[in-house]
Design an enzyme around this catalytic site. Structure first.
Site, PDB file in Angstrom:
ATOM      1  CG  ASP A 179      -2.094  -0.985   1.005  1.00  0.00           C
ATOM      2  OD1 ASP A 179      -2.283  -1.461  -0.125  1.00  0.00           O
ATOM      3  OD2 ASP A 179      -2.780  -1.298   1.999  1.00  0.00           O
TER       4      ASP A 179
ATOM      5  N   GLY B 283      -0.820   7.302   3.636  1.00  0.00           N
ATOM      6  CA  GLY B 283      -1.321   8.575   4.148  1.00  0.00           C
ATOM      7  C   GLY B 283      -2.099   9.367   3.125  1.00  0.00           C
TER       8      GLY B 283
ATOM      9  CG  PHE C  50      -5.905   6.627  -0.361  1.00  0.00           C
ATOM     10  CD1 PHE C  50      -6.759   7.115  -1.332  1.00  0.00           C
ATOM     11  CD2 PHE C  50      -4.724   6.022  -0.766  1.00  0.00           C
ATOM     12  CE1 PHE C  50      -6.454   6.977  -2.682  1.00  0.00           C
ATOM     13  CE2 PHE C  50      -4.404   5.878  -2.112  1.00  0.00           C
ATOM     14  CZ  PHE C  50      -5.280   6.369  -3.075  1.00  0.00           C
TER      15      PHE C  50
ATOM     16  CE1 TYR D  79     -10.069  -5.661   4.880  1.00  0.00           C
ATOM     17  CE2 TYR D  79      -9.044  -6.341   2.836  1.00  0.00           C
ATOM     18  CZ  TYR D  79      -9.723  -6.649   4.000  1.00  0.00           C
ATOM     19  OH  TYR D  79     -10.059  -7.951   4.265  1.00  0.00           O
TER      20      TYR D  79
ATOM     21  CD  GLU E 219      26.687  -1.475   9.830  1.00  0.00           C
ATOM     22  OE1 GLU E 219      27.642  -0.703  10.035  1.00  0.00           O
ATOM     23  OE2 GLU E 219      25.567  -1.099   9.480  1.00  0.00           O
TER      24      GLU E 219
END
Length: 803
Positions: free
Chosen positions: A420, A426, A428, A505, A702
């Site tokens: 998404d 953000g 939507f 959704y 690391e």
């Protein structure tokens, strides 16, 4: 109609007027009756005296009633006073303007960056409002976050304010690639810098772009001319529609290999919740070329059978050699309109003594908490510089990605894997509905965005902030044996929320700040399920939820970035769990007992700390400092993940690299400014050669000892759709998240200092000294509410606006 309405409201008066009219008519028809009526007689005089007495009694009754009403109103007004809009207790701390380094771009900044880019002639960016893929398009303007070290120095008053910059994405249709620029300084930009290779170690091909509004308009026109106009008979007989009455939903990714831009488009009835009204017709469109004249239809699917062209389908349909879909009216089972008229409003909450939080600019104060916030067009909600009692706990807590993988036997869903953030999470976040999406008296915040639009767009009330009684005590104890007493505390917490409606959704995103020093990041899913038309073999990939409709099985994976700074930026990663050991009892050496023992480990490298979903994970995960609390334990915060996720896509699949973050329940990496996100804008449309492959963050392995650590947390749930998902999936049980809990960070529970604490002992039950609840009945009030408003449909894209 007005007169009719008045007559209905004043029915009693209407009858009185009728009575008067009939009396007048009788007088006019018989004049002698008027004389008889005016002639006095003893019985008439008695009747007049009685009428006078009744009149005075009635007047006295009205006067007494009036006085009693005034008294009752005064009494009730004292009992039910209007709630104060002012805080009884002052805020703890002051709003900090330094939070603005994390603030989203303002409307003015968006405009200034846009004008700067359009005026740079060497960039050759189109000024058309809706561009074609073959043109150069300024797609995105977003805040470019400052480097962490510079931001910390500024926040702690040890360094200058970081330069404010924007990230700009340009789709170069004329040149076949995508570029990212950093533009600054704001508010008056004077430079731009190409950072594409610096950020991604690769050039970005043009087909890695998402489909823009302009390209969608061309796709719909293509389908009208190349598909629907050639299949009018089929459309009418099978679906009882013309081409304008079918809605489209796309499969993603758009192909099976890098460079592909071949999209299966599934069609649905133009009804409420169109996502659960599939018709059994799908088309594969090849739109790889930026020149729409070269687009073509490659395959079609009708009632479970494939065809190579519209001509082949039409011919076999006319010949009767296909199993035709017979049109049958479909009930409107996707509608969310109430089936029963609402009779009353459910329980509401209000602030009896004013709000205990404050929002100014992008900064929030709440009791012992403070934080800055923003809403990225791509990744969504995020907070920065989160402090408790003035001490920084979290540098960044943010949503990173939402991913779903679907199962099906039909092409519209068989390879679908939604990422998404490549569409814009953000992006939507529309207006929140007062009293439903958030409590009525929540504080609401507007946001501005510039993504696939000609001008910056304002989204009113797209963030809400409210304090909420979570419905259970935070802690409590009733002493019934010794020292009889009750001690407890209501679990009131601050909720920071937005809801994003991404296609079918709706995701509700919450960051919750508790008085115990804990923070929760969670998501709940609602909205419509994705569905497909049932054909042979469909039931192996979901459940039937309506006639000829399959609710397709799918996963939900959500990724959060948790940059904890536990007493500074020099942290370690620890795990704790238990094991049973066989212990000889000290007073009975020959008797043994299995006893749980604490097991503690410190993981030292990134590979050690990449905790895969398919392996057993220690139950306590800690980001810890080498500083200790009063009792000699390392001060730490625990990551407590709650998730019901399905299986992750096997790693031997080519698309998996674009979602490799989902391999891990928790992964710990050393902080790098170059490792800002776990996914990217380009992951959806170029899954096979992703610009960001999260697994590479771990490959260099690391050290994570005494380093600035970032936790990448994945939560989610497996969704097997069922009948109760019609019409809408409910939020109950459909979500996941992570709790950040203090673990030996304090010397004791910090909420013990909260003014919300309640304590009383026998004989002191009605004392208000340590129990505000005892005084509540004396202080009851009624809230002063703002009028209900909603402006959210103003930012919705409509097809007619694209032409």
């Amino acid at each position: 109609m007005r007169f009719c309405g008045i007559t209905q409201r004043g029915g009693g008066k209407e009858e009185a007027y009728k009575g008067r009219a009939s009396t007048s008519q009788s007088y006019m028809s018989d004049p002698s009756s008027l004389n008889r009526a005016s002639s006095p007689c003893p019985c008439v005089l008695v009747e007049r005296r009685m009428n006078s007495l009744v009149k005075w009694v009635f007047i006295l009754f009205v006067l007494v009633s009036f006085i009693l009403n005034i008294v009752l109103i005064c009494v009730n007004s004292n009992r039910a006073t209007k709630c104060s809009s002012h805080r009884v207790h002052p805020l703890r701390g002051d709003h900090d303007e330094r939070s603005l380094v994390f603030a989203d771009l303002t409307h003015e900044e968006y405009v200034q960056v846009q004008q700067y880019m359009l005026n740079e002639k060497d960039l050759d960016i189109s000024t058309n409002q809706v561009t074609k893929p073959s043109q150069n398009f300024l797609f995105l303007i977003n805040l470019s976050l400052p480097k962490k070290a510079e931001a910390l120095a500024y926040l702690d008053a040890k360094g200058p304010k970081p330069v404010r910059e924007a990230t700009v994405v340009v789709f170069y249709g004329t040149k076949g690639y995508i570029k990212e620029y950093v533009v600054g300084p704001l508010p008056n930009p004077t430079y731009h810098r190409d950072v594409t290779v610096e950020r991604y170690q690769m050039e970005l091909p043009i087909n890695a772009r998402l489909v823009t509004v302009g390209e969608y308009a061309l796709l719909f026109n293509f389908l009208l001319t190349e598909v629907f106009s050639k299949l009018e008979k089929l459309l009418k007989e099978s679906f009882n529609v013309g081409p304008e009455k079918l809605n489209a939903f796309e499969q993603m990714p758009r192909g099976v290999r890098s460079g592909d831009r071949k999209t299966w488009v599934s069609f649905f009835r133009d009804m409420s919740g169109m996502y659960i009204h599939p018709v059994g017709f799908e088309v594969l469109v090849n739109h790889e070329s930026v020149n729409e004249s070269e687009w073509r239809v490659e395959r079609l699917l009708y009632n479970g059978r494939y065809f190579n062209s519209t001509e082949d389908l039409q011919q076999e349909y006319d010949e009767g050699s296909v199993n035709k879909i017979v049109y049958k009216p479909s009930p409107d089972y996707g509608s969310l309109k109430p089936t029963n008229k609402p009779l009353q409003i459910g329980p509401q909450q209000f602030y009896a003594e004013g709000k205990r939080f404050s929002v100014r600019n992008n900064h929030v104060l709440y009791l012992d908490w403070s934080f800055a916030f923003g809403l990225s067009s791509l990744t969504g909600m995020r907070v920065f510089d989160v402090r408790f009692k003035g001490e920084r706990i979290v540098y960044e807590l943010s949503v990173q990605e939402a991913m779903s993988v679907y199962g099906s036997v039909t092409p519209g869903m068989i390879i679908t894997k939604f990422l998404d953030s490549s569409i814009g999470i953000g992006r939507f976040a529309h207006e929140l509905v007062r009293g439903v999406d958030c409590p009525y008296e929540a504080a609401y915040v507007d946001t501005y965005r510039y993504i696939d639009v000609p001008v910056p767009v304002r989204f009113r009330n797209s963030i809400c902030v409210f304090e909420h009684n979570m419905g259970q005590p935070l802690r409590r104890h009733f002493s019934d044996f010794f020292h009889h007493s009750y001690g407890g505390m209501a679990n009131s917490a601050l909720v920071f929320r937005t809801i994003t409606a991404i296609g079918n959704y709706d995701y509700m995103w919450d960051f919750i700040f508790y008085q115990s020093g804990s923070i929760e990041a969670k998501v709940h899913a609602t909205g419509y399920i994705s569905s497909s038309y049932m054909v042979h073999g469909s039931r192996g990939f979901g459940h039937q939820v309506a006639e000829n409709v399959l609710g397709n099985i799918h996963t939900h994976f959500i990724n959060f970035k948790v940059d904890l700074d536990v007493v500074g930026v020099k942290n370690v990663f620890q795990t704790k769990d238990m094991e049973f050991v066989n212990v000889s009892l000290p007073w009975m050496p020959d008797h043994y007992s299995m006893v749980p023992r604490l097991v503690e480990k410190q993981l030292k490298t990134e590979k050690d700390a990449a905790l895969r979903y398919d392996t057993k994970t220690p139950r306590y995960l800690h980001v810890a400092s080498n500083k200790t609390n009063r009792w000699g334990h390392q001060r730490s915060y625990r990551l407590q993940v709650y998730s019901f996720a399905g299986d992750h896509l096997p790693e031997n699949q080519a698309e998996e690299r674009s979602m490799s973050w989902a391999r891990y329940k928790v992964a710990i990496t050393k902080h790098k400014d170059s490792e800002q996100t776990s996914s990217s804008l380009y992951s959806q449309n170029n899954m096979w050669d992703p610009a960001v492959d999260f697994s590479k963050y771990i490959e260099d392995n690391e050290s994570i000892e005494d380093e600035d650590l970032v936790a990448w947390v994945t939560a989610g749930f497996l969704h097997i759709p069922h009948a109760e998902d019609i019409p809408n999936t409910v939020t109950v049980g459909n979500g996941g998240g992570v709790l950040l809990r203090p673990h030996n960070y304090f010397d004791k529970d910090p909420s013990i200092h909260s003014a919300d604490s309640v304590y009383f002992s026998p004989g002191a039950e009605d004392s208000c000294e340590n129990n505000r609840m005892a005084c509540l009945a004396q202080d009851t009030c009624s809230p002063v509410l703002e009028p209900f408003t909603y402006h959210g449909f103003g930012g919705v894209m409509r097809f007619e606006d694209w032409n």
